[in-house]
Motif scaffolding. Structure first.
Motif, mmCIF file in Angstrom:
data_model
loop_
_atom_site.group_PDB
_atom_site.id
_atom_site.type_symbol
_atom_site.label_atom_id
_atom_site.label_comp_id
_atom_site.label_asym_id
_atom_site.label_seq_id
_atom_site.Cartn_x
_atom_site.Cartn_y
_atom_site.Cartn_z
ATOM 1 N N GLN A 80 0.820 -1.199 0.000
ATOM 2 C CA GLN A 80 0.000 0.000 0.000
ATOM 3 C C GLN A 80 0.864 1.262 0.000
ATOM 4 O OE1 GLN A 80 -2.962 -0.141 3.052
ATOM 5 N NE2 GLN A 80 -4.372 1.055 1.822
ATOM 6 N N LEU A 81 1.877 1.247 0.838
ATOM 7 C CA LEU A 81 2.739 2.417 0.915
ATOM 8 C C LEU A 81 3.559 2.581 -0.364
ATOM 9 C CD1 LEU A 81 3.928 2.172 4.621
ATOM 10 C CD2 LEU A 81 2.376 3.854 3.632
ATOM 11 N N HIS A 82 3.941 1.473 -0.943
ATOM 12 C CA HIS A 82 4.699 1.576 -2.190
ATOM 13 C C HIS A 82 3.845 2.185 -3.287
ATOM 14 C CE1 HIS A 82 6.684 0.287 -5.940
ATOM 15 N NE2 HIS A 82 7.783 0.442 -5.241
ATOM 16 N N ASN A 87 9.451 4.078 -4.666
ATOM 17 C CA ASN A 87 10.632 3.448 -4.055
ATOM 18 C C ASN A 87 11.252 4.282 -2.938
ATOM 19 O OD1 ASN A 87 10.214 1.543 -5.986
ATOM 20 N ND2 ASN A 87 12.078 1.932 -7.117
ATOM 21 N N ARG A 88 10.447 4.889 -2.164
ATOM 22 C CA ARG A 88 10.988 5.671 -1.045
ATOM 23 C C ARG A 88 11.021 4.790 0.184
ATOM 24 N NH1 ARG A 88 7.556 11.024 -1.277
ATOM 25 N NH2 ARG A 88 8.767 11.509 0.573
ATOM 26 N N TRP A 89 12.048 3.973 0.205
ATOM 27 C CA TRP A 89 12.093 2.902 1.192
ATOM 28 C C TRP A 89 12.208 3.412 2.620
ATOM 29 C CZ3 TRP A 89 10.129 -0.696 -1.376
ATOM 30 C CH2 TRP A 89 10.468 -0.915 -2.703
ATOM 31 N N SER A 90 12.933 4.473 2.779
ATOM 32 C CA SER A 90 13.072 4.993 4.139
ATOM 33 C C SER A 90 11.737 5.513 4.655
ATOM 34 C CB SER A 90 14.125 6.095 4.178
ATOM 35 O OG SER A 90 13.738 7.164 3.353
ATOM 36 N N ALA A 91 10.972 6.133 3.774
ATOM 37 C CA ALA A 91 9.653 6.615 4.176
ATOM 38 C C ALA A 91 8.733 5.444 4.496
ATOM 39 C CB ALA A 91 9.057 7.480 3.078
ATOM 40 N N ILE A 104 13.251 -3.943 3.741
ATOM 41 C CA ILE A 104 11.997 -3.774 2.997
ATOM 42 C C ILE A 104 12.262 -3.738 1.495
ATOM 43 C CG2 ILE A 104 10.114 -2.166 2.537
ATOM 44 C CD1 ILE A 104 10.357 -1.356 5.521
ATOM 45 N N LYS A 105 13.304 -3.027 1.145
ATOM 46 C CA LYS A 105 13.667 -2.937 -0.273
ATOM 47 C C LYS A 105 13.988 -4.324 -0.833
ATOM 48 C CE LYS A 105 17.707 -1.320 -1.012
ATOM 49 N NZ LYS A 105 18.812 -0.344 -1.014
ATOM 50 N N SER A 347 0.492 7.755 -8.155
ATOM 51 C CA SER A 347 1.590 7.695 -7.223
ATOM 52 C C SER A 347 2.886 7.967 -7.946
ATOM 53 C CB SER A 347 1.629 6.329 -6.560
ATOM 54 O OG SER A 347 1.821 5.339 -7.538
ATOM 55 N N PRO A 348 3.868 8.491 -7.265
ATOM 56 C CA PRO A 348 3.771 8.984 -5.904
ATOM 57 C C PRO A 348 2.991 10.288 -5.846
ATOM 58 C CG PRO A 348 5.926 9.440 -6.782
ATOM 59 C CD PRO A 348 5.215 8.636 -7.833
#
Length: 350
Positions: A80-82, A87-91, A104-105, A347-348
């Motif tokens: 969902q967040l992706h 690809n904002r993995w830190s977020a 996560i990545k 998105s994003p």
DNA sequence: AAATCAAACAACCGCGGGAAG
DNA sequence: ACTTCCCGCGGTTGTTTGATT
């Protein structure tokens, strides 16, 4: 501008960390904190560059890291967040406590991306792949399923656009989702959708909801799916269950935003997967409560729903023969489908 | 049992942003 | 205002592990 290398290459070790190195790093940080990463290796007696030390600490040695298999809930959140963040993995990692962005990545690249691809969904856009639909090897079951998924997605996009326009009059929470810090995305999305839902006066989709509940009962009853002939009566299914106490303003489950989509969508194409996943997560009682809470006049056309759900039915029929793994697989995939559908299409967003 | 391949995971690289001088 | 340094991020590569032939 000129930029110095992060560390002197001479004499510094690279590659896998040894237990001794890990011990040195942990002991030093435990006693002194990491301070300046650049200065840390010399102080800790490590032949590594500061960058390597930081990476080792943040991705592996940190005591608050949770390792091991990702739960279904975590997978749902990632997908969902992706869809929202790319690809904002830190977020994304900030919404998954104890998981690192690197983990996560990696999990996305090695597991989730492949699964979505297999389903004919572009893992970048979270939309159905058109090439997957057009280049099928004939009228087989998989291509049929993909076609229906695309159909659902298409209708969903229309509904979302409409829903977004209407929601501008209400809460702006969805636009501020990731400015709100630690609150889970699921809960925020649910709250946003809840207000949309409560603002709705439309109940025209409820006949279809009821119909789907009937379909679902056919799948879940002993013996599995009995064929479409039996579904014609689903629209009048008795929804007996304990008295509903469902409160949309408090109950935060990840699929409620989809219900908000339904209220303004003449053809509730997202229905099959969203209701299945919701029921899988919350049980038949939840479904019955939901339907009763939202209850309105029932005058639906079950046949129309049946048409939309053929592809989904194929999946379900196949799975009824799946043995002990049936429930698990069914819940898993429906949750994934549901989350794909739940994700905003643009998105994003930032 | 050995070789090969693929999947999973760990670590590195280079860039960009921001802080400090 | 400019330069330098440090840190964090995302993409990519390298290594390990497990499955298959």
């Amino acid at each position: 501008m000129g930029r110095s290398p992060c560390c002197e290459k001479m004499g510094l070790k690279k590659g896998p960390w040894t237990p001794e190195e890990d011990q040195k790093l942990m002991a030093y940080i435990k006693e002194h904190g990491h301070g300046s990463w650049r200065a840390l290796p010399a102080k800790a007696g490590l032949q590594r560059c500061g960058k390597s030390c930081r990476l080792r600490w943040t991705n592996y040695l940190r005591p608050d890291i949770k390792r091991g298999k990702f739960s279904l809930q975590e997978e749902q959140t990632i997908i969902q967040l992706h869809a929202l963040l790319g690809n904002r993995w830190s977020a994304i990692a900030t919404h998954l406590p104890k998981r690192t962005d690197n983990e996560i990545k990696n999990y996305w690249n090695t597991h989730l991306k492949k699964r979505l691809t297999k389903m004919g969904i572009d893992p970048v856009t979270h939309k159905p792949k058109t090439d997957a639909l057009s280049s099928g090897d004939g009228p087989n079951k998989d291509s049929a399923n993909l076609s229906h998924m695309a159909q659902w997605e298409s209708a969903r996009l229309e509904a979302e656009a409409r829903s977004a326009r209407e929601s501008k009059l209400g809460t702006a929470a969805s636009n501020n989702l990731f400015q709100l810090g630690s609150t889970s995305a699921h809960h925020l999305l649910a709250k946003t959708a809840s207000s949309q839902l409560l603002n709705s006066s439309s109940t025209q989709c409820l006949d279809v909801l009821k119909a789907w509940q009937g379909v679902w009962s056919k799948f879940t009853q002993p013996g599995g799916f009995q064929g479409w002939d039996n579904i014609s009566s689903a629209g009048t299914l008795d929804l007996e269950s304990p008295t509903s106490t469902l409160n949309f303003s408090e109950v935060a489950f990840p699929t409620v935003e989809n219900l908000a989509v339904l209220e303004c969508n003449g053809i509730p194409s997202t229905l099959p997967e969203l209701l299945t996943s919701s029921t899988a997560m919350h049980g038949d009682a939840w479904m019955a409560d939901t339907l009763r809470t939202m209850s309105g006049s029932a005058s639906g056309n079950v046949a129309a729903l049946s048409s939309l759900m053929e592809g989904f039915t194929d999946i379900m029929v196949d799975n009824t023969e799946g043995g002990d793994d049936y429930e698990e697989n069914k819940n898993y995939w429906n949750s994934i489908l549901n989350l794909v559908n739940a994700s905003p299409s643009n998105s994003p967003v930032f």
